[in-house]
Design a protein around this motif. Structure first.
Motif, short mmCIF file in Angstrom:
data_model
loop_
_atom_site.label_atom_id
_atom_site.label_comp_id
_atom_site.label_asym_id
_atom_site.label_seq_id
_atom_site.Cartn_x
_atom_site.Cartn_y
_atom_site.Cartn_z
N LYS A 263 -30.77 -17.04 -12.71
CA LYS A 263 -32.18 -17.01 -12.30
C LYS A 263 -32.51 -15.72 -11.56
CE LYS A 263 -32.75 -22.04 -12.11
NZ LYS A 263 -32.97 -23.24 -11.24
N ALA A 264 -31.61 -15.25 -10.72
CA ALA A 264 -31.84 -13.98 -10.02
C ALA A 264 -31.88 -12.83 -11.02
CB ALA A 264 -30.76 -13.75 -8.98
N ALA A 265 -31.02 -12.89 -12.03
CA ALA A 265 -31.00 -11.83 -13.05
C ALA A 265 -32.29 -11.81 -13.85
CB ALA A 265 -29.80 -12.03 -13.97
N THR A 266 -32.82 -12.99 -14.19
CA THR A 266 -34.07 -13.03 -14.95
C THR A 266 -35.24 -12.56 -14.09
OG1 THR A 266 -34.38 -15.39 -14.42
CG2 THR A 266 -33.27 -14.85 -16.49
N ARG A 267 -35.22 -12.86 -12.80
CA ARG A 267 -36.29 -12.35 -11.93
C ARG A 267 -36.27 -10.83 -11.87
NH1 ARG A 267 -34.67 -16.79 -8.65
NH2 ARG A 267 -33.47 -15.43 -7.25
N ALA A 268 -35.06 -10.26 -11.95
CA ALA A 268 -34.93 -8.80 -11.90
C ALA A 268 -35.07 -8.17 -13.29
CB ALA A 268 -33.58 -8.42 -11.31
N ALA A 269 -35.20 -8.99 -14.32
CA ALA A 269 -35.35 -8.52 -15.71
C ALA A 269 -34.20 -7.62 -16.14
CB ALA A 269 -36.69 -7.81 -15.90
N VAL A 270 -32.96 -7.99 -15.77
CA VAL A 270 -31.81 -7.23 -16.25
C VAL A 270 -31.71 -7.38 -17.76
CG1 VAL A 270 -30.61 -7.63 -14.06
CG2 VAL A 270 -30.09 -9.07 -16.04
N LYS A 271 -31.03 -6.46 -18.40
CA LYS A 271 -30.97 -6.48 -19.87
C LYS A 271 -30.17 -7.67 -20.39
CE LYS A 271 -31.21 -1.44 -20.21
NZ LYS A 271 -30.49 -0.19 -20.64
N ARG A 272 -28.99 -7.87 -19.81
CA ARG A 272 -28.13 -8.95 -20.31
C ARG A 272 -27.18 -9.44 -19.23
NH1 ARG A 272 -25.23 -7.84 -25.88
NH2 ARG A 272 -27.43 -7.80 -26.45
N VAL A 273 -26.94 -10.75 -19.23
CA VAL A 273 -25.93 -11.38 -18.39
C VAL A 273 -24.80 -11.85 -19.30
CG1 VAL A 273 -25.38 -13.28 -16.82
CG2 VAL A 273 -27.62 -12.15 -16.69
N VAL A 274 -23.58 -11.44 -18.98
CA VAL A 274 -22.40 -11.95 -19.68
C VAL A 274 -21.66 -12.83 -18.69
CG1 VAL A 274 -20.27 -11.40 -20.90
CG2 VAL A 274 -22.25 -9.88 -21.09
N MET A 275 -21.57 -14.11 -19.01
CA MET A 275 -20.97 -15.08 -18.10
C MET A 275 -19.61 -15.55 -18.61
SD MET A 275 -22.42 -18.84 -17.03
CE MET A 275 -21.25 -20.21 -16.95
N THR A 276 -18.65 -15.63 -17.71
CA THR A 276 -17.32 -16.16 -18.06
C THR A 276 -17.35 -17.67 -18.01
OG1 THR A 276 -16.37 -14.24 -16.94
CG2 THR A 276 -14.87 -16.01 -17.58
N SER A 277 -17.11 -18.31 -19.14
CA SER A 277 -16.96 -19.76 -19.20
C SER A 277 -15.46 -20.03 -19.34
CB SER A 277 -17.78 -20.33 -20.36
OG SER A 277 -17.65 -21.73 -20.44
N ALA A 278 -15.07 -20.89 -20.25
CA ALA A 278 -13.65 -21.17 -20.49
C ALA A 278 -13.49 -21.81 -21.86
CB ALA A 278 -13.09 -22.11 -19.42
N ALA A 279 -12.35 -21.57 -22.48
CA ALA A 279 -12.09 -22.16 -23.79
C ALA A 279 -12.14 -23.67 -23.73
CB ALA A 279 -10.74 -21.68 -24.32
N ASN A 280 -11.85 -24.24 -22.57
CA ASN A 280 -11.89 -25.70 -22.49
C ASN A 280 -13.31 -26.24 -22.49
OD1 ASN A 280 -12.72 -25.38 -19.79
ND2 ASN A 280 -10.64 -25.63 -19.01
N ALA A 281 -14.31 -25.36 -22.58
CA ALA A 281 -15.69 -25.80 -22.79
C ALA A 281 -16.00 -25.88 -24.28
CB ALA A 281 -16.66 -24.86 -22.10
N ALA A 282 -15.02 -25.53 -25.12
CA ALA A 282 -15.19 -25.59 -26.57
C ALA A 282 -13.94 -26.21 -27.18
CB ALA A 282 -15.43 -24.20 -27.14
N SER A 283 -13.56 -27.36 -26.65
CA SER A 283 -12.31 -28.01 -27.06
C SER A 283 -12.56 -29.45 -27.49
CB SER A 283 -11.30 -27.98 -25.91
OG SER A 283 -10.95 -26.66 -25.58
N PRO A 284 -11.69 -29.98 -28.35
CA PRO A 284 -11.81 -31.39 -28.74
C PRO A 284 -11.45 -32.29 -27.57
CG PRO A 284 -9.79 -30.45 -29.60
CD PRO A 284 -10.56 -29.32 -29.00
N ALA A 285 -11.75 -33.56 -27.71
CA ALA A 285 -11.50 -34.51 -26.63
C ALA A 285 -10.03 -34.53 -26.24
CB ALA A 285 -11.97 -35.91 -27.04
N SER A 286 -9.15 -34.38 -27.22
CA SER A 286 -7.72 -34.39 -26.97
C SER A 286 -7.09 -33.11 -27.48
CB SER A 286 -7.04 -35.58 -27.66
OG SER A 286 -5.64 -35.47 -27.59
N TYR A 287 -6.34 -32.42 -26.62
CA TYR A 287 -5.66 -31.21 -27.05
C TYR A 287 -4.60 -31.51 -28.10
CZ TYR A 287 -7.51 -28.05 -23.46
OH TYR A 287 -8.30 -27.25 -22.69
N ALA A 288 -4.22 -32.79 -28.21
CA ALA A 288 -3.18 -33.15 -29.17
C ALA A 288 -3.71 -33.20 -30.60
CB ALA A 288 -2.56 -34.49 -28.80
N GLU A 289 -5.03 -33.07 -30.77
CA GLU A 289 -5.60 -33.06 -32.11
C GLU A 289 -5.16 -31.80 -32.84
OE1 GLU A 289 -9.80 -33.70 -32.25
OE2 GLU A 289 -9.76 -35.27 -30.72
N ASP A 290 -4.85 -31.95 -34.11
CA ASP A 290 -4.48 -30.79 -34.92
C ASP A 290 -5.73 -29.98 -35.27
OD1 ASP A 290 -1.65 -30.98 -35.30
OD2 ASP A 290 -2.02 -32.80 -36.46
#
Length: 340
Positions: free
Chosen positions: A106-133
């Protein structure tokens, strides 16, 4: 005039390397610290340069963020809020992660910066169980489930919150998210070992064996390179990019350390621990509890999108873990101080 990049969390492991890489590329860098008393430590780690300045801002407080964004062209939001990882209440991690990410965006958008690159994590794009093939990519979103570890939920919910905000935002600022795996590699300072503690523990002999866990190792230097590519590429706007690196079992990490370090790796355990032993140990060792969900994991993530669109290519995992260990030894912190 050089463009200015704001790096959140200059005292952090990834933040420090982001500062180094940006300065080497000729950018002016401003980084946030929670207190100016931390500034000298950051300067010492990254080498003092006139192009590095500081802003006082806390992810859990509105104060300071508008001033930090003034005159900024890009933001690399790599900082993680200090949630309570020992709390039994998942909100102790989820709320700081979500609210901190939104506060920065929100602070970045108020300042109209060109782009925000945010660090998330691979576990935000994972199946319910890591044991899945199978191999998954950025199109998958982790389904929030109270049974999942709080850290994994916090990363997923924080990333969802910023994308939800952007869905209703009508302005010039763009968002890109980067989803790393296990971040290892050299350290910049003995005072900040970051996520390399697992290599510390292996070198120290504090681990009785290697748990049957697979890591998708990404070198911290390659991860920073991915952030900068995502910051600059026109095609990266509005996209998620997995930056997981090569999949390697813990026993293979041990073998790489033995091969690369010789006698310096004499305390590294080589035998693989049965899963039931790790689960039993996790009952009395809180640091192991978050690992149990990953025991025997088979699912992997694809970095094809980052390679195709951004031309990104991470180095081999074995090289990263050996150079990580060499750095820990050189800085005199190969022994895990947290383990005594």
């Amino acid at each position: 005039m050089a463009e200015t990049v704001l790096v959140t969390g200059g005292t952090g492991y990834v933040g420090g390397w982001a500062i180094v890489a940006l300065l080497e590329r000729g950018y002016d860098v401003r980084t946030t610290v929670r207190s100016l008393t931390k500034a000298d430590a950051v300067r010492a780690a990254v080498a003092p340069r006139d192009q590095l300045t500081f802003a006082v801002a806390d992810l859990m407080d509105d104060d300071g963020w508008d001033a930090a964004m003034a005159g900024v062209d890009y933001v690399l939001h790599v900082a993680s809020p200090l949630g309570d990882e020992t709390s039994k209440d998942p909100d102790a991690l989820i709320i700081p992660a979500r609210d901190g990410a939104l506060r920065v965006l929100k602070a970045a958008t108020r300042a109209a910066v060109k782009r925000v690159v945010m660090t998330s994590a691979a576990n935000a794009a994972s199946p319910a169980s890591y044991a899945e093939d199978g191999i998954t990519d950025e199109t998958l979103w982790t389904v929030d489930d109270p049974k999942l570890p709080a850290y994994r939920r916090s990363k997923t919910l924080a990333e969802k919150a910023v994308w939800d905000f952007m869905a209703s935002y009508d302005g010039p600022t763009e968002l890109t998210t980067v989803l790393p795996g296990a971040v290892l590699g050299p350290i910049l300072s003995a005072d900040n070992v970051g996520t390399t503690r697992i290599i510390q523990r292996m070198l120290s002999g504090k681990m009785p064996g290697a748990p049957k866990i697979g890591l998708e190792v990404v070198d911290v230097r390659d991860l920073v390179d991915l952030h900068i590519r995502a910051m600059l590429s026109p095609e990266a706007a509005g996209e998620r990019f997995l930056g997981t690196g090569e999949f390697i079992w813990m026993r293979e990490v041990a073998a790489a350390l033995k091969a690369g370090l010789g006698d310096q790796a004499k305390s590294v355990p080589t035998r693989e621990l049965p899963n039931f032993v790790v689960r039993l140990a996790s009952l009395t060792d809180p640091s192991l509890r978050a690992l149990t969900i990953s025991l025997g994991r088979r699912n992997r993530h694809s970095t094809a999108k980052a390679e195709r669109i951004l031309g990104w290519k991470p180095r081999p995992a074995a090289q990263t873990v050996v150079e990580c260990a060499q750095s820990l030894i050189a800085h005199g912190v190969a022994r895990d101080r947290m383990a005594g």
